[in-house]
Design a protein around this motif. Structure first.
Motif, short mmCIF file in Angstrom:
data_model
loop_
_atom_site.label_atom_id
_atom_site.label_comp_id
_atom_site.label_asym_id
_atom_site.label_seq_id
_atom_site.Cartn_x
_atom_site.Cartn_y
_atom_site.Cartn_z
N VAL A 57 -1.15 -71.75 24.41
CA VAL A 57 -1.25 -69.75 24.01
C VAL A 57 -1.00 -69.38 25.66
CG1 VAL A 57 -1.98 -67.96 23.32
CG2 VAL A 57 -2.69 -70.19 22.40
N SER A 58 -0.14 -68.35 26.07
CA SER A 58 0.26 -67.76 26.76
C SER A 58 -0.23 -66.37 26.02
CB SER A 58 2.17 -67.61 27.48
OG SER A 58 1.64 -69.12 27.59
N SER B 291 -9.33 -72.59 28.47
CA SER B 291 -8.64 -73.83 29.29
C SER B 291 -6.44 -74.11 28.68
CB SER B 291 -9.26 -75.47 29.03
OG SER B 291 -9.25 -75.23 28.35
N LYS B 292 -7.12 -73.70 27.90
CA LYS B 292 -5.49 -73.37 26.27
C LYS B 292 -4.78 -71.86 27.09
CE LYS B 292 -5.06 -73.73 21.88
NZ LYS B 292 -5.48 -74.52 20.33
N VAL B 293 -5.18 -71.02 28.18
CA VAL B 293 -3.70 -69.84 28.28
C VAL B 293 -3.44 -70.98 29.26
CG1 VAL B 293 -4.42 -68.00 28.91
CG2 VAL B 293 -6.10 -68.57 27.00
N MET B 294 -1.82 -70.39 28.92
CA MET B 294 -1.10 -71.37 30.23
C MET B 294 -0.38 -70.54 30.42
SD MET B 294 -2.95 -73.87 30.98
CE MET B 294 -1.33 -74.95 31.64
N GLY B 295 -0.35 -69.08 30.03
CA GLY B 295 0.66 -67.94 30.74
C GLY B 295 0.37 -67.03 30.50
N LEU B 296 0.39 -66.45 32.10
CA LEU B 296 0.43 -64.66 31.08
C LEU B 296 1.36 -63.97 31.89
CD1 LEU B 296 -2.43 -62.51 31.15
CD2 LEU B 296 -2.51 -62.68 33.73
N GLY B 297 1.41 -63.05 30.90
CA GLY B 297 3.33 -62.28 31.10
C GLY B 297 2.52 -60.73 31.37
N THR B 298 3.29 -60.08 32.46
CA THR B 298 2.69 -58.68 33.37
C THR B 298 4.34 -58.08 33.23
OG1 THR B 298 2.65 -59.17 35.15
CG2 THR B 298 0.68 -59.56 33.03
N ASP B 299 4.20 -57.14 33.06
CA ASP B 299 4.98 -56.21 34.02
C ASP B 299 4.83 -55.90 35.59
OD1 ASP B 299 2.90 -54.71 34.34
OD2 ASP B 299 3.30 -52.43 33.84
N GLY B 300 4.38 -56.74 36.28
CA GLY B 300 4.01 -57.33 37.25
C GLY B 300 3.05 -55.94 38.05
N ALA B 301 2.67 -55.11 37.84
CA ALA B 301 1.56 -53.97 37.98
C ALA B 301 0.67 -54.78 39.56
CB ALA B 301 1.50 -53.17 37.75
N LYS B 302 0.48 -54.27 40.65
CA LYS B 302 -1.26 -55.19 40.66
C LYS B 302 -2.06 -55.13 40.22
CE LYS B 302 -3.51 -54.75 46.13
NZ LYS B 302 -3.31 -53.78 46.93
N VAL B 303 -2.43 -54.05 39.87
CA VAL B 303 -3.59 -54.59 38.39
C VAL B 303 -3.84 -55.73 38.23
CG1 VAL B 303 -2.76 -53.06 36.68
CG2 VAL B 303 -5.36 -53.01 37.37
N ASN C 239 -8.61 -70.42 34.55
CA ASN C 239 -8.20 -71.69 34.95
C ASN C 239 -7.18 -72.08 35.65
OD1 ASN C 239 -6.13 -74.15 34.01
ND2 ASN C 239 -5.48 -72.55 32.06
N PRO C 240 -7.11 -72.35 37.22
CA PRO C 240 -5.84 -72.09 37.63
C PRO C 240 -4.37 -73.14 37.51
CG PRO C 240 -7.68 -74.17 37.61
CD PRO C 240 -8.34 -73.36 36.62
N MET C 241 -4.59 -73.43 36.17
CA MET C 241 -3.01 -74.41 34.99
C MET C 241 -2.32 -73.09 35.63
SD MET C 241 -2.97 -77.67 36.59
CE MET C 241 -3.89 -78.16 35.97
N MET C 242 -2.69 -72.36 34.96
CA MET C 242 -2.30 -70.96 34.64
C MET C 242 -1.50 -70.55 35.74
SD MET C 242 -3.79 -67.74 32.87
CE MET C 242 -3.29 -66.91 35.15
#
Length: 704
Positions: free
Chosen positions: A241-242, A306-318, A334-337
């Motif tokens: 899941v991302s 461990s199932k979360v492999m991606g995190l999409g954001t707008d690039g804000a520092k927070v 999850n260091p693989m994310m």
């Protein structure tokens, strides 16, 4: 002693005499013996016998004991059940094993008679006789009454269900269309007026009905709950899941977090889904992390980190900070994310930052913004401009505002000015307002007109890429293709090799020289210096520079490394070239997903086996060519590999799954905020966060 008595001569004579006494003499007719006479004779004989003989028992033989011709007994034909009776007597039942019949109605209604206990009297008369009994008649009457009651109840239930379905569909439609819940009752009134069947069943009594706004709100919550339950099943079924998320505020200045998820189904087809729109108390990285964890661990929807492999954001520092940002907290779980800075946001930064590096274009954008507010504040000015546009046969368009957060707003604003530039120059040169004179002085400059045409050459290149980057199911392999295409187009424009540009059109068609001065469209004498060529070179150089910074083409770029899984160039490579093609990018993926990763909190095992992955890569290239698998879309290609060769390429299928769910843009989050703002408006600003979330769930996930 009995045996000795029977063997004596006297006993033999008496036995013989007693037997013969029953036999008729020759020629003598047989007549029934006189019972009284026989009785006297028997008493006399008993009296004269000795004491011993009286104590013995003498067996008397009857006529049937005498041997003679065998007598024939009448033949009895056994009775059998006639299966035609089942047709003639609807209440009759037959048990094959017991070979017995019974009355189903009498049994059902608790009667006790011959036909309720395995009757074997297989006769029509028995059946007719039972049909006329009081028990049976009472059972038939009870059955008819029960059948009528059941039909009445079923009809009533069906009508109630139909009415409830109408109510659910009405509330669903209201949520889908973004209408106020208060319109529910008036919608039902309209349906009733149009004679919609069963709608009156929503009125139970004078004081109880299901036509109120409160009922509509409860039904919306129920529908949303069902949709979320279905989505929870999809999330848990996906191998990985991302998440895509962004934060904003609604019209009531409430801090909101919108969350989407990208998943993969059993057919290897990726999809993006709205998960929630929730109120948050703080916008720090830790606060957002805690909210995300709460969503991941809701009852019925547990998603391990461990199932979360991606995190999409707008690039804000927070969001992207690896220390106290959301990404930092998620990486510790999850260091693989991987964190993905939205490519559409990156592209918007490319154009805005590039334009800000060119001094004249900063002033140009400020002028466009000023013109927008000049007309926004006056209906009379808009009407006058519209009249001029009609007179000059230009489209009747309103000047648009440039928004920093709206990726295409600059292009749309410039395009509007380009299409109505003659009308705008005419308006400002003829208007006596002081502001109009100021704008007329700026717009009559040669560089302003030429820069408008220049921007119409440059912005479409970037805008086209921006539209591609906002597609719902964008193929990750398209990112590098689009960036490289934009670079080539900009280099060509910079070199002046294209004669179909807007700048070329300006010089060849719209400018004339009169008295040594440039005249635009025969009406407006242009003034000032001619620095357009310098402005063009500065702008294009800055865009190319920012593209390289925001979309680096280096060996560590995982998004670009994923693009080899599309295998599009294979057809154009020789056998020797195919052998080594993609190996460098494959090593980037192996480094990311084929090595153990450790944090203070967890140890993440490798997702793929490096050696097996390399062997699979060498084989799959030849397989794809040999089978002729289509490579237009990465999804279609790996769906075929998953369907026909799942056991042969497990490591590559894992990489393909990660590539397909990669959250490379967050355009869906922006769509979610647009839906939020269309739902919670100035007229509906009292909608609670939970109700807004329910409506958005139906609107965005409910389907058509």
């Amino acid at each position: 002693m009995a045996a000795s008595l029977l063997s004596s001569p006297t006993a033999k004579v008496k036995k013989q005499k007693s037997i013969l006494s029953f036999m008729p003499k020759s020629g003598e007719s047989v007549s029934p013996p006189d019972k009284s006479e026989k009785r006297k004779k028997q008493i006399s004989e008993d009296a004269t016998s000795d004491e011993t003989e009286r104590s013995s028992t003498i067996k008397v033989c009857r006529p049937n004991d005498i041997e003679g011709p065998e007598r024939k007994k009448p033949k009895v034909v056994p009775q059998k059940f006639q299966h035609d009776w089942l047709r003639d007597y609807s209440w009759l039942r037959y048990d094959n094993e017991a070979d017995a019949m019974s009355c189903a109605l009498c049994i059902k209604h608790g009667k006790k008679n011959a036909m309720t206990d395995n009757n074997k009297n297989f006769k029509t008369t028995s059946l007719d006789r039972h049909a006329g009994t009081a028990d049976h008649k009472e059972s038939v009457t009870a059955e008819n009454m029960q059948g009528q009651l059941q039909k009445s109840v079923e009809k009533l239930v069906n009508e109630k269900e139909a009415a409830a379905l109408i109510a659910l569909k009405s509330t669903y439609w209201i949520a889908q269309e973004g209408l106020a819940i208060s319109k529910y009752e008036s919608l039902l009134d309209l349906l009733e007026e149009m004679k919609c069947p069963n709608i009156e069943e929503l009125k139970c009594t004078k004081s109880i009905n299901y036509r109120s706004d409160k009922t509509a709100g409860e039904m919306i919550s129920t529908i949303a709950t069902v949709i979320r339950r279905d989505l929870a099943g999809k999330l848990m079924a996906s191998p990985y899941v991302s998440f895509l998320l962004d934060e904003s505020t609604d019209i009531a200045t409430t801090k909101k977090l919108v969350l989407y998820a990208r998943i993969l189904d059993s057919e290897f087809t990726p999809s993006t889904h709205f998960v929630t729109n929730i109120k948050i108390e703080s916008t720090t990285g830790e606060a957002i992390y805690n909210e995300l964890k709460s969503v991941m661990n809701e009852p019925g929807r547990v998603i391990p980190p461990s199932k979360v492999m991606g995190l999409g954001t707008d690039g804000a520092k927070v969001m992207t900070g690896t220390g106290k940002g959301l990404t930092g907290f998620m990486l510790r779980d999850n260091p693989m994310m991987l964190n993905y800075h939205c490519i559409a946001h990156r592209l918007a930064l490319v154009t805005s930052q590039a334009a800000n590096q060119v001094a004249y274009l900063v002033d140009y954008q400020n002028t466009l913004t000023g013109i927008f507010y000049f007309f926004k504040s006056s209906a009379n000015r808009v009407a006058k401009l519209s009249a001029i546009q009609d007179m000059l046969n230009e489209p009747s368009l309103k000047v648009k505002e440039i928004h920093e957060v709206r990726w295409l707003s600059t292009y749309i604003a410039v395009q509007t000015v380009y299409r109505t530039l003659d009308s705008l120059l005419t308006f400002f040169s003829s208007d006596q307002d002081a502001k109009s004179k100021g704008y007329a002085k700026k717009m009559i400059q040669y560089d302003f007109v030429a820069s408008t045409y220049l921007m119409m050459d440059v912005l479409p290149i970037v805008s086209e890429m921006c539209l591609v980057f906002q597609k719902e199911d964008l193929d990750v392999s398209q990112v590098k293709v689009q960036v490289d295409h934009a670079r080539r187009a900009l280099e060509k424009l910079k070199a002046g090799e294209d004669e179909t540009t807007y700048l070329h059109e300006l010089k060849e068609k719209h400018l004339t020289i009169e008295g040594g001065k440039f005249v635009f469209k025969g009406n407006h004498i242009l003034q000032g210096k001619q620095n357009t060529e310098s402005i063009k070179l500065q702008l294009i150089d800055q865009i190319l520079k920012k593209l390289s910074e925001r979309f680096p083409d280096d060996d560590s770029n995982v998004i670009y490394a994923f693009s080899i899984l599309a295998m599009r160039p294979l057809t154009f490579l020789s056998k020797s070239e195919r052998k080594t093609w993609g190996e460098d990018k494959l090593e980037v993926l192996i480094k990311q997903y084929g090595e153990e990763k450790v944090t203070q909190q967890v140890t993440q095992e490798p997702l793929i086996n490096p050696g097996d992955t390399r062997r699979e890569w060498a084989m799959v290239k030849e397989l794809v060519l040999h089978e002729g698998y289509k490579r237009d879309k990465m999804t279609e290609l790996w769906s075929l590999v998953n369907k026909h060769h799942k056991d042969d390429y497990p490591n590559l299928l894992t990489l393909a799954a990660l590539a397909l769910i990669a959250p490379i843009h967050t355009a869906d989050c922006e769509r979610g905020f647009s839906a939020q703002n269309a739902t919670k408006t100035a007229l509906r600003n009292r909608l609670s966060p939970d109700k807004v979330n329910d409506i958005l769930t139906i609107k965005l996930e409910g389907g058509g």
